[in-house]
Design a protein around this motif. Structure first.
Motif, PDB file in Angstrom:
ATOM      1  N   SER A  62       0.508  -0.822   0.332  1.00 30.39           N
ATOM      2  CA  SER A  62      -0.216   0.039  -0.160  1.00 30.39           C
ATOM      3  C   SER A  62       1.055   0.597  -0.313  1.00 30.39           C
ATOM      4  CB  SER A  62      -0.760   0.132   1.088  1.00 30.39           C
ATOM      5  OG  SER A  62       0.092   0.137   2.172  1.00 30.39           O
ATOM      6  N   THR A  63       0.525   2.172  -0.886  1.00 30.66           N
ATOM      7  CA  THR A  63       0.957   3.418  -1.350  1.00 30.66           C
ATOM      8  C   THR A  63       0.617   4.618  -0.489  1.00 30.66           C
ATOM      9  OG1 THR A  63       0.904   3.768  -3.443  1.00 30.66           O
ATOM     10  CG2 THR A  63       2.532   2.426  -2.052  1.00 30.66           C
ATOM     11  N   SER A  64      -1.090   4.628   0.025  1.00 28.87           N
ATOM     12  CA  SER A  64      -1.487   5.417  -0.271  1.00 28.87           C
ATOM     13  C   SER A  64      -3.643   5.167   0.693  1.00 28.87           C
ATOM     14  CB  SER A  64      -2.457   6.092  -1.021  1.00 28.87           C
ATOM     15  OG  SER A  64      -3.168   5.160  -2.062  1.00 28.87           O
ATOM     16  N   LEU A  65      -3.845   5.457   1.944  1.00 32.26           N
ATOM     17  CA  LEU A  65      -4.708   5.489   2.518  1.00 32.26           C
ATOM     18  C   LEU A  65      -5.935   5.942   1.609  1.00 32.26           C
ATOM     19  CD1 LEU A  65      -6.053   3.605   4.615  1.00 32.26           C
ATOM     20  CD2 LEU A  65      -5.063   5.022   5.806  1.00 32.26           C
ATOM     21  N   PRO A  97       1.292   8.673   2.892  1.00 36.30           N
ATOM     22  CA  PRO A  97       2.752   7.894   4.334  1.00 36.30           C
ATOM     23  C   PRO A  97       3.378   9.110   4.632  1.00 36.30           C
ATOM     24  CG  PRO A  97       3.283   6.551   2.047  1.00 36.30           C
ATOM     25  CD  PRO A  97       2.030   7.469   1.495  1.00 36.30           C
ATOM     26  N   GLU A  98       3.577   9.663   3.299  1.00 34.76           N
ATOM     27  CA  GLU A  98       4.368  11.400   4.487  1.00 34.76           C
ATOM     28  C   GLU A  98       2.861  11.847   5.595  1.00 34.76           C
ATOM     29  OE1 GLU A  98       4.648  10.726   0.819  1.00 34.76           O
ATOM     30  OE2 GLU A  98       6.781   9.410   1.300  1.00 34.76           O
ATOM     31  N   ASP A  99       1.575  12.021   4.579  1.00 35.40           N
ATOM     32  CA  ASP A  99       0.683  13.304   5.519  1.00 35.40           C
ATOM     33  C   ASP A  99       0.477  12.221   7.119  1.00 35.40           C
ATOM     34  OD1 ASP A  99       0.019  14.544   3.315  1.00 35.40           O
ATOM     35  OD2 ASP A  99      -0.902  13.085   2.851  1.00 35.40           O
ATOM     36  N   LEU A 100       0.194  11.097   6.799  1.00 38.21           N
ATOM     37  CA  LEU A 100       0.473  10.164   8.128  1.00 38.21           C
ATOM     38  C   LEU A 100       1.752  10.628   9.468  1.00 38.21           C
ATOM     39  CD1 LEU A 100      -1.726   8.322   9.238  1.00 38.21           C
ATOM     40  CD2 LEU A 100      -0.121   6.522   9.140  1.00 38.21           C
ATOM     41  N   LYS A 101       2.721  10.830   8.542  1.00 33.87           N
ATOM     42  CA  LYS A 101       3.893  10.918   9.408  1.00 33.87           C
ATOM     43  C   LYS A 101       4.108  11.798  10.433  1.00 33.87           C
ATOM     44  CE  LYS A 101       9.002   9.959   9.475  1.00 33.87           C
ATOM     45  NZ  LYS A 101       9.982   9.807   8.118  1.00 33.87           N
ATOM     46  N   ALA A 102       3.119  12.923   9.229  1.00 36.62           N
ATOM     47  CA  ALA A 102       3.377  14.098   9.906  1.00 36.62           C
ATOM     48  C   ALA A 102       2.077  14.815  11.056  1.00 36.62           C
ATOM     49  CB  ALA A 102       3.220  15.109   8.865  1.00 36.62           C
ATOM     50  N   MET A 103       1.018  13.824  11.457  1.00 35.10           N
ATOM     51  CA  MET A 103       0.630  13.441  12.246  1.00 35.10           C
ATOM     52  C   MET A 103       0.554  13.036  13.474  1.00 35.10           C
ATOM     53  SD  MET A 103      -3.113  12.107   9.919  1.00 35.10           S
ATOM     54  CE  MET A 103      -3.954  12.905   8.692  1.00 35.10           C
ATOM     55  N   ALA A 130      -1.122   2.166  11.488  1.00 39.20           N
ATOM     56  CA  ALA A 130       0.293   2.340  12.104  1.00 39.20           C
ATOM     57  C   ALA A 130       1.277   2.207  10.517  1.00 39.20           C
ATOM     58  CB  ALA A 130       0.522   0.517  12.920  1.00 39.20           C
ATOM     59  N   ASP A 131       2.568   3.320  10.975  1.00 43.04           N
ATOM     60  CA  ASP A 131       3.599   2.720   9.824  1.00 43.04           C
ATOM     61  C   ASP A 131       4.628   2.890  10.423  1.00 43.04           C
ATOM     62  OD1 ASP A 131       4.185   4.963  12.490  1.00 43.04           O
ATOM     63  OD2 ASP A 131       3.818   6.877   9.915  1.00 43.04           O
ATOM     64  N   GLN A 132       4.733   2.234  11.636  1.00 42.43           N
ATOM     65  CA  GLN A 132       5.638   1.472  12.194  1.00 42.43           C
ATOM     66  C   GLN A 132       5.936   0.627  13.239  1.00 42.43           C
ATOM     67  OE1 GLN A 132       8.495   4.710  14.273  1.00 42.43           O
ATOM     68  NE2 GLN A 132       7.969   6.584  12.800  1.00 42.43           N
ATOM     69  N   VAL A 133       6.853  -0.157  12.677  1.00 46.78           N
ATOM     70  CA  VAL A 133       6.461  -1.031  14.218  1.00 46.78           C
ATOM     71  C   VAL A 133       8.066  -2.177  14.592  1.00 46.78           C
ATOM     72  CG1 VAL A 133       6.621  -3.358  12.563  1.00 46.78           C
ATOM     73  CG2 VAL A 133       5.982  -3.713  14.541  1.00 46.78           C
ATOM     74  N   ASP A 134       8.593  -1.439  16.824  1.00 48.50           N
ATOM     75  CA  ASP A 134       9.554  -1.724  16.561  1.00 48.50           C
ATOM     76  C   ASP A 134      10.691  -0.671  16.211  1.00 48.50           C
ATOM     77  OD1 ASP A 134       8.568  -4.196  18.383  1.00 48.50           O
ATOM     78  OD2 ASP A 134       9.315  -5.049  16.532  1.00 48.50           O
ATOM     79  N   GLY A 135       9.826   1.056  16.265  1.00 49.74           N
ATOM     80  CA  GLY A 135      10.734   1.623  15.570  1.00 49.74           C
ATOM     81  C   GLY A 135      10.634   1.918  14.313  1.00 49.74           C
ATOM     82  N   LYS A 136      11.097   1.146  13.467  1.00 48.93           N
ATOM     83  CA  LYS A 136      11.292   1.198  11.826  1.00 48.93           C
ATOM     84  C   LYS A 136       9.883   1.053  11.354  1.00 48.93           C
ATOM     85  CE  LYS A 136      15.529  -2.003  13.131  1.00 48.93           C
ATOM     86  NZ  LYS A 136      15.553  -3.049  13.505  1.00 48.93           N
ATOM     87  N   PRO A 137       9.944   1.535   9.968  1.00 51.58           N
ATOM     88  CA  PRO A 137       8.806   1.428   9.005  1.00 51.58           C
ATOM     89  C   PRO A 137       8.685   0.359   8.903  1.00 51.58           C
ATOM     90  CG  PRO A 137      10.489   2.992   8.063  1.00 51.58           C
ATOM     91  CD  PRO A 137      11.382   2.106   9.231  1.00 51.58           C
ATOM     92  N   ILE A 138       6.897  -0.064   8.721  1.00 59.04           N
ATOM     93  CA  ILE A 138       6.727  -1.866   8.686  1.00 59.04           C
ATOM     94  C   ILE A 138       6.605  -2.226   6.560  1.00 59.04           C
ATOM     95  CG2 ILE A 138       5.544  -1.666  10.205  1.00 59.04           C
ATOM     96  CD1 ILE A 138       2.868  -0.073   8.481  1.00 59.04           C
ATOM     97  N   ASP A 139       7.440  -1.724   6.401  1.00 58.81           N
ATOM     98  CA  ASP A 139       7.864  -2.554   5.000  1.00 58.81           C
ATOM     99  C   ASP A 139       7.200  -2.975   3.892  1.00 58.81           C
ATOM    100  OD1 ASP A 139       9.340  -0.122   4.308  1.00 58.81           O
ATOM    101  OD2 ASP A 139      11.100  -0.475   4.537  1.00 58.81           O
ATOM    102  N   LYS A 140       7.117  -4.304   5.183  1.00 60.74           N
ATOM    103  CA  LYS A 140       6.916  -5.592   4.419  1.00 60.74           C
ATOM    104  C   LYS A 140       5.853  -5.498   4.538  1.00 60.74           C
ATOM    105  CE  LYS A 140       6.796  -8.301   8.739  1.00 60.74           C
ATOM    106  NZ  LYS A 140       6.499  -9.643   9.487  1.00 60.74           N
ATOM    107  N   ASP A 141       5.019  -4.610   5.067  1.00 67.51           N
ATOM    108  CA  ASP A 141       2.755  -4.767   5.518  1.00 67.51           C
ATOM    109  C   ASP A 141       2.269  -3.630   4.716  1.00 67.51           C
ATOM    110  OD1 ASP A 141       3.180  -7.605   6.500  1.00 67.51           O
ATOM    111  OD2 ASP A 141       2.499  -6.344   9.048  1.00 67.51           O
ATOM    112  N   GLY A 142       3.755  -3.315   3.717  1.00 65.90           N
ATOM    113  CA  GLY A 142       2.854  -1.782   3.002  1.00 65.90           C
ATOM    114  C   GLY A 142       2.840  -0.402   4.580  1.00 65.90           C
ATOM    115  N   ALA A 143       2.586   0.571   3.904  1.00 65.35           N
ATOM    116  CA  ALA A 143       2.953   2.125   4.354  1.00 65.35           C
ATOM    117  C   ALA A 143       1.746   2.297   5.376  1.00 65.35           C
ATOM    118  CB  ALA A 143       2.929   3.316   3.075  1.00 65.35           C
TER     119      ALA A 143
END
Length: 172
Positions: free
Chosen positions: A33-36, A50-56, A132-145
């Motif tokens: 996923s790259t947009s929601l 992803p940038e929008d969510l990160k800024a919230m 969520a956009d992070q797991v254990d302090g890292k981006p959740i890349d393998k599960d999309g954005a």
């Protein structure tokens, strides 16, 4: 005799079909996923990158992931905060027939789950439902954005990885 032979042949011929239907359904491979897109009960739409969510403002939740058999720390935006932006009723505004609103979350592989709107509202429910956009302090890349997680689930069957859409609508 002829009828019983025909019945036996038909039964044997159906065994491979029956065996296939007994297998669990596998989800089609999906792109990350790259947009929601979030759609409110009145049709108002919010599109997030992803940038929008990160800024919230984010919240962190510690959960035990039964699939991974491990504790995980997810960071994301409470779903209720996002639903307010598409005019979903929350808090004291959520009453009466509005309790029949459902929240459908869908992943890129078309896996869909249903929550009641009350389950996503901290004024009505003790658990956290995060995008969520992070797991254990890292981006959740393998599960999309984006990944929908809930702290109140005993197993993560209603978590949605590669999250692409959330829609609020009546379930009647």
């Amino acid at each position: 005799m002829r009828d019983s032979c025909l019945a036996l042949v038909l039964t044997l011929a159906s065994l491979p079909v029956l065996a296939q239907s007994a297998q669990p359904m596998a989800h089609a491979p999906a792109s990350a996923s790259t947009s929601l897109t979030i759609t409110g009960p009145g049709g108002k739409v919010l599109k997030l990158s992803p940038e929008d969510l990160k800024a919230m403002p984010h919240k962190t939740a510690e959960v035990f992931n039964e699939h991974a058999k491990a504790k995980e720390s997810y960071s994301g935006v409470p779903l209720s905060d996002l639903l307010k932006q598409v005019d979903a009723p929350t808090g004291e505004k959520l009453r009466g027939k509005l309790y029949l609103l459902g929240v459908i979350a869908e992943g890129a592989d078309h896996y869909r789950v249903l929550y009641s709107l009350a389950e996503t509202d901290p004024a009505n429910h003790t658990g956290d439902v995060l995008i969520a956009d992070q797991v254990d302090g890292k981006p959740i890349d393998k599960d999309g954005a984006f990944k929908l997680i809930s702290t109140e689930e005993k197993r993560p069957a209603r978590w949605v990885r590669n999250l692409t859409a959330i829609t609020v609508k009546p379930v009647e």
